[in-house]
Design an enzyme around this catalytic site. Structure first.
Site, PDB file in Angstrom:
ATOM      1  N   GLY A  55       0.962  -0.944   0.033  1.00  0.00           N
ATOM      2  CA  GLY A  55       0.061  -0.007   0.016  1.00  0.00           C
ATOM      3  C   GLY A  55       0.757   1.192   0.052  1.00  0.00           C
ATOM      4  O   GLY A  55       1.530   1.331  -0.854  1.00  0.00           O
ATOM      5  N   SER A  57       3.292   3.100   2.720  1.00  0.00           N
ATOM      6  CA  SER A  57       3.866   2.671   3.937  1.00  0.00           C
ATOM      7  C   SER A  57       3.640   3.977   4.973  1.00  0.00           C
ATOM      8  O   SER A  57       3.657   3.902   6.067  1.00  0.00           O
ATOM      9  CB  SER A  57       5.543   2.507   3.973  1.00  0.00           C
ATOM     10  OG  SER A  57       6.049   3.322   3.076  1.00  0.00           O
ATOM     11  N   CYS A  87       5.836  -5.453   0.100  1.00  0.00           N
ATOM     12  CA  CYS A  87       6.008  -3.978  -0.329  1.00  0.00           C
ATOM     13  C   CYS A  87       6.042  -3.005   0.755  1.00  0.00           C
ATOM     14  O   CYS A  87       7.145  -2.885   1.400  1.00  0.00           O
ATOM     15  CB  CYS A  87       4.963  -3.938  -1.684  1.00  0.00           C
ATOM     16  SG  CYS A  87       5.560  -2.525  -2.684  1.00  0.00           S
ATOM     17  N   ARG A 117      13.260   2.723  -0.921  1.00  0.00           N
ATOM     18  CA  ARG A 117      12.046   2.636  -0.865  1.00  0.00           C
ATOM     19  C   ARG A 117      10.986   2.726  -2.214  1.00  0.00           C
ATOM     20  O   ARG A 117      10.200   1.957  -2.247  1.00  0.00           O
ATOM     21  CB  ARG A 117      11.545   4.133   0.124  1.00  0.00           C
ATOM     22  CG  ARG A 117       9.992   3.985   0.352  1.00  0.00           C
ATOM     23  CD  ARG A 117       9.552   5.128   1.331  1.00  0.00           C
ATOM     24  NE  ARG A 117       8.408   5.342   1.230  1.00  0.00           N
ATOM     25  CZ  ARG A 117       7.757   6.593   1.014  1.00  0.00           C
ATOM     26  NH1 ARG A 117       8.394   7.541   0.522  1.00  0.00           N
ATOM     27  NH2 ARG A 117       6.541   6.700   0.755  1.00  0.00           N
ATOM     28  N   HIS A 189       4.200  -8.300  -4.902  1.00  0.00           N
ATOM     29  CA  HIS A 189       2.796  -8.673  -4.421  1.00  0.00           C
ATOM     30  C   HIS A 189       2.300  -9.857  -4.817  1.00  0.00           C
ATOM     31  O   HIS A 189       1.396 -10.131  -5.878  1.00  0.00           O
ATOM     32  CB  HIS A 189       1.801  -7.436  -5.039  1.00  0.00           C
ATOM     33  CG  HIS A 189       1.760  -6.072  -4.470  1.00  0.00           C
ATOM     34  ND1 HIS A 189       1.087  -5.825  -3.482  1.00  0.00           N
ATOM     35  CD2 HIS A 189       2.569  -5.070  -4.803  1.00  0.00           C
ATOM     36  CE1 HIS A 189       1.180  -4.544  -3.164  1.00  0.00           C
ATOM     37  NE2 HIS A 189       2.408  -4.056  -3.948  1.00  0.00           N
ATOM     38  N   GLU A 191       0.106 -11.488  -3.808  1.00  0.00           N
ATOM     39  CA  GLU A 191      -1.475 -11.829  -3.401  1.00  0.00           C
ATOM     40  C   GLU A 191      -2.134 -11.411  -4.763  1.00  0.00           C
ATOM     41  O   GLU A 191      -3.352 -11.541  -5.043  1.00  0.00           O
ATOM     42  CB  GLU A 191      -1.820 -10.842  -2.400  1.00  0.00           C
ATOM     43  CG  GLU A 191      -1.993  -9.385  -2.348  1.00  0.00           C
ATOM     44  CD  GLU A 191      -0.692  -8.760  -2.264  1.00  0.00           C
ATOM     45  OE1 GLU A 191       0.438  -9.192  -2.427  1.00  0.00           O
ATOM     46  OE2 GLU A 191      -0.573  -7.364  -2.554  1.00  0.00           O
TER      47      GLU A 191
HETATM   48  N1  GLN Z   1       6.887   2.270  -2.011  1.00  0.00           N
HETATM   49  C1  GLN Z   1       5.565   2.365  -1.676  1.00  0.00           C
HETATM   50  C2  GLN Z   1       5.925   2.973  -0.012  1.00  0.00           C
HETATM   51  O1  GLN Z   1       6.519   3.731   0.270  1.00  0.00           O
HETATM   52  C3  GLN Z   1       5.170   1.050  -1.408  1.00  0.00           C
HETATM   53  C4  GLN Z   1       4.240   0.540  -2.582  1.00  0.00           C
HETATM   54  C5  GLN Z   1       3.581  -0.663  -2.398  1.00  0.00           C
HETATM   55  O2  GLN Z   1       3.395  -1.205  -1.435  1.00  0.00           O
HETATM   56  N2  GLN Z   1       3.189  -1.045  -3.564  1.00  0.00           N
HETATM   57  O3  GLN Z   1       4.843   2.543   0.785  1.00  0.00           O
END
Ligand code: GLN
Length: 225
Positions: A55, A57, A87, A117, A189, A191
């Site tokens: 999602g 972070s 992720c 990140r 991901h 899922e």
């Molecule tokens: N790079 C995103 C973040 O900093 C993470 C992206 C993801 O979870 N698909 O949260």
């Protein structure tokens, strides 16, 4: 899609504050696990393992802070309970993060890795690719993975086992899945695909931890007789 070999349904919590928690839940149910969407600290006592979904972070940690979840989650990780970050979840678990938002974000830490990140750029730069992985699956010809604003692992500590890597068009190899004790982290991901190998691995880790817990309880009971 096979069921994992479980002795009794495992209670798997998914941190359900933001991001791809519904998809994790669907896959876990297909594998025979009992799913609990975690939004309150007390729910951590009901689960055998925890997934921190993908999602955003920063959003996840802000909501977790507001709802009094950061310290309970840190405690969960510190006490060696099984946890899997996908992720954004990998970012939350990482001990060091490059490219954090100004002002930072509350990380849980615990996993001895450094991540970059948003290594692969923006949402529009999302892509799918085949991974090199030691985690074999007879039913699946290749490990296809979905990367959405994904991090990469840029350094790992001595206790961390790399499980999968991605070779980018420039020929460089990047670690995108790791395990350290009862912690699992994937930059992609699983899922969002039909490949269940990562979920089955996590359920095995949780089952293993639960068996260890049960035998420790039996030992303690014997000692107190
Ligand atoms: N790079 C995103 C973040 O900093 C993470 C992206 C993801 O979870 N698909 O949260």
């Amino acid at each position: 899609m096979g069921r994992a070999n479980l002795s009794a349904p495992l209670n798997i919590g998914i941190l359900a504050l933001q991001g791809a928690f519904i998809e994790h839940g669907n896959m876990l149910r297909q594998l025979g696990a009992h799913v609990i969407e975690v939004r309150r600290p007390q729910q951590l006592a009901q689960i055998d393992g925890l997934i921190l979904p993908g999602g955003e972070s920063t959003a996840i940690s802000l909501i977790a802070e507001r709802w009094g979840l950061i310290e309970p989650l840190r405690h969960w990780v510190k006490t060696g309970k099984p946890v899997w970050g996908t992720c954004a979840g990998m970012i939350l678990l990482a001990g060091h993060v490059e490219g954090q938002k100004a002002g930072g974000q509350s990380l849980l830490g615990g996993l001895d890795i450094r991540v970059n990140r948003n290594y692969f750029g923006r949402q529009a730069d999302s892509f799918q690719a085949n991974l090199e992985t030691t985690l074999q699956d007879d039913g699946m010809p290749a490990c296809r993975a979905v990367f959405i604003r994904a991090p990469v692992v840029t350094a790992i500590g001595p206790g961390v086992e790399p499980l999968a890597s991605l070779v980018t068009p420039d020929g460089r190899k990047h670690i995108v899945a790791v395990r350290q004790d009862s912690m699992l982290a994937t930059a992609f991901h699983p899922e969002l695909t039909r490949d269940t190998r990562w979920h089955r691995l996590f359920l095995e880790m949780v089952e293993h931890a639960r068996q260890g817990e049960e035998s420790r309880t039996m030992d303690l009971n014997r000692l107190s007789c």
